[in-house]
Design a protein around this motif. Structure first.
Motif, short mmCIF file in Angstrom:
data_model
loop_
_atom_site.label_atom_id
_atom_site.label_comp_id
_atom_site.label_asym_id
_atom_site.label_seq_id
_atom_site.Cartn_x
_atom_site.Cartn_y
_atom_site.Cartn_z
N GLN A 74 0.82 -1.21 0.00
CA GLN A 74 0.00 0.00 0.00
C GLN A 74 0.86 1.26 0.00
OE1 GLN A 74 -2.72 -1.37 -1.21
NE2 GLN A 74 -3.94 0.06 0.00
N VAL A 75 2.02 1.20 0.64
CA VAL A 75 2.96 2.33 0.60
C VAL A 75 3.40 2.59 -0.83
CG1 VAL A 75 5.26 3.11 1.27
CG2 VAL A 75 3.79 2.01 2.97
N ILE A 76 3.79 1.53 -1.53
CA ILE A 76 4.28 1.69 -2.90
C ILE A 76 3.16 2.12 -3.84
CG2 ILE A 76 5.36 0.50 -4.85
CD1 ILE A 76 6.75 -1.31 -2.79
N THR A 77 1.98 1.54 -3.65
CA THR A 77 0.82 1.93 -4.47
C THR A 77 0.54 3.42 -4.32
OG1 THR A 77 -0.20 -0.26 -4.35
CG2 THR A 77 -1.66 1.59 -4.81
N ASP A 78 0.60 3.92 -3.10
CA ASP A 78 0.36 5.34 -2.86
C ASP A 78 1.38 6.19 -3.62
OD1 ASP A 78 -1.05 7.45 -1.02
OD2 ASP A 78 1.10 7.84 -0.77
N MET A 79 2.64 5.79 -3.59
CA MET A 79 3.69 6.54 -4.29
C MET A 79 3.47 6.53 -5.81
SD MET A 79 7.11 5.38 -2.20
CE MET A 79 7.37 5.84 -0.48
N GLU A 128 9.87 -5.67 -18.16
CA GLU A 128 11.32 -5.74 -17.96
C GLU A 128 11.73 -5.43 -16.53
OE1 GLU A 128 12.96 -3.12 -20.89
OE2 GLU A 128 12.60 -4.52 -22.55
N CYS A 129 10.84 -4.82 -15.75
CA CYS A 129 11.16 -4.52 -14.35
C CYS A 129 9.96 -4.85 -13.49
CB CYS A 129 11.53 -3.04 -14.20
SG CYS A 129 11.97 -2.58 -12.49
N TRP A 130 10.21 -5.63 -12.45
CA TRP A 130 9.17 -6.07 -11.51
C TRP A 130 9.44 -5.40 -10.17
CZ3 TRP A 130 9.22 -11.70 -9.21
CH2 TRP A 130 8.15 -11.83 -8.30
N ILE A 131 8.50 -4.58 -9.72
CA ILE A 131 8.62 -3.88 -8.45
C ILE A 131 7.87 -4.66 -7.38
CG2 ILE A 131 8.14 -1.71 -7.23
CD1 ILE A 131 8.10 -0.43 -10.12
N THR A 132 8.50 -4.85 -6.22
CA THR A 132 7.91 -5.64 -5.14
C THR A 132 7.93 -4.87 -3.83
OG1 THR A 132 9.80 -6.73 -4.06
CG2 THR A 132 9.14 -7.57 -6.23
N GLY A 133 7.21 -5.36 -2.85
CA GLY A 133 7.18 -4.78 -1.51
C GLY A 133 8.07 -5.53 -0.53
N LEU A 134 9.04 -6.27 -1.02
CA LEU A 134 9.91 -7.05 -0.12
C LEU A 134 10.74 -6.13 0.76
CD1 LEU A 134 11.33 -9.82 -2.51
CD2 LEU A 134 9.36 -9.95 -0.97
N ASN A 191 13.28 -3.62 -5.31
CA ASN A 191 12.71 -3.71 -3.97
C ASN A 191 12.86 -2.36 -3.25
OD1 ASN A 191 12.49 -6.70 -4.28
ND2 ASN A 191 14.72 -6.60 -4.17
N PRO A 192 12.00 -1.39 -3.55
CA PRO A 192 12.20 -0.03 -3.01
C PRO A 192 12.15 0.07 -1.50
CG PRO A 192 10.05 -0.23 -4.11
CD PRO A 192 10.83 -1.46 -4.45
N LEU A 193 11.40 -0.79 -0.83
CA LEU A 193 11.26 -0.72 0.63
C LEU A 193 12.28 -1.61 1.35
CD1 LEU A 193 7.38 -0.68 1.14
CD2 LEU A 193 8.95 1.24 0.82
N LEU A 194 13.33 -1.98 0.66
CA LEU A 194 14.30 -2.94 1.18
C LEU A 194 14.73 -2.64 2.61
CD1 LEU A 194 16.16 -5.38 0.51
CD2 LEU A 194 17.89 -3.70 -0.21
N HIS A 195 15.05 -1.39 2.91
CA HIS A 195 15.59 -1.04 4.22
C HIS A 195 14.56 -0.41 5.16
CE1 HIS A 195 19.43 -2.19 2.68
NE2 HIS A 195 19.48 -1.21 1.81
N TRP A 196 13.30 -0.49 4.79
CA TRP A 196 12.25 0.02 5.67
C TRP A 196 11.92 -1.02 6.72
CZ3 TRP A 196 7.79 3.64 4.11
CH2 TRP A 196 8.28 4.71 3.35
N SER A 197 11.51 -0.55 7.90
CA SER A 197 11.00 -1.43 8.94
C SER A 197 9.48 -1.46 8.85
CB SER A 197 11.41 -0.91 10.32
OG SER A 197 10.79 0.34 10.58
#
Length: 237
Positions: free
Chosen positions: A45-50, A136-142, A168-174
């Motif tokens: 949901q964070v990524i969807t909002d962005m 060509e690019c798969w974005i995930t919430g991992l 994996n844009p949220l890689l270092h998020w808690s």
């Protein structure tokens, strides 16, 4: 076709402090061939909002296994209502589901690891292949802290199984970072998160976790010797 050598350059350019900027660059670089897969969990949901708030040229898709929680469908509906954007849905092939359930019953996944992986493959992996086809690019919430299997991920990796770049844009998020973002930005989220569900998948295969339990303990909770992955994220490089 995208060249896997691009992964190293993308990681060098990664800017953890500007995730929207990174998503904008991905949208520009892959020009209609970037796709984000959401299961409507808090990270997604964070990524969807962005993506939606910034009108980025990134397709947002979801896999409907036919076994999702009612609460997941409700957050799906609230998300579409809030942003006025389309989330494309991929279902499993009905012939494969019919055959499996007819021959093995509706709860075959509880009987063996082989059966569970068969069900995941039919309901999730095969639809994902169709959702990713041509991209060509798969974005995930991992996130790295979600499980032992994800600790060593980079922002960008080459997924050999699907032959594309995985971002994996949220890689270092808690988890707390995600919760803060959702609250501050009034982002719809799955109310199951308030009931101890940290990772939400199919209803028969997901439970809330207890304090001190591993993040993935609520997924396929009857299995003791599994790496707790369904086959979507195998991190093949």
């Amino acid at each position: 076709m995208v060249d896997q050598n691009i992964v190293s350059d993308l990681n060098k350019q990664a800017d953890a402090a500007n995730l929207v900027g990174m998503l904008e660059k991905i949208a520009q670089q892959f020009q209609g061939k970037a796709v984000f897969t959401t299961s409507f969990g808090i990270e997604d949901q964070v990524i969807t909002d962005m993506i939606f708030n910034n009108n980025l040229d990134i397709k947002v898709v979801t896999l409907d296994t036919g076994r999702l929680f009612e609460e997941t469908y409700k957050v799906f509906n609230r998300t579409v209502d809030k942003y006025g954007k389309m989330v494309e849905v991929y279902f499993p092939k009905h012939e494969a589901v019919q055959k499996m359930v007819t021959e093995k019953g509706p709860l075959s996944f509880y009987l063996s690891l082989e059966n569970r992986k068969e069900c995941c493959n039919i309901r999730k992996v095969e639809p994902l292949k169709r959702a990713l086809a041509g991209n060509e690019c798969w974005i995930t919430g991992l996130r790295a802290s979600q499980s032992e299997n994800r600790h060593d991920l980079d922002f960008f990796v080459w997924d050999a199984g699907f032959q594309l770049v995985k971002f994996n844009p949220l890689l270092h998020w808690s988890l707390e970072d995600c919760q803060k973002y959702v609250k501050e930005n009034n982002v719809p989220y799955n109310v199951l998160h308030d009931r101890g569900f940290v990772s939400i998948g199919c209803a028969p295969c997901t439970r809330a976790i207890q304090p001190g339990e591993d993040f993935r303990a609520g997924r396929w909770w009857w299995e003791n010797n599994s790496k707790k992955e369904c086959g979507l994220h195998t991190h093949q490089e």
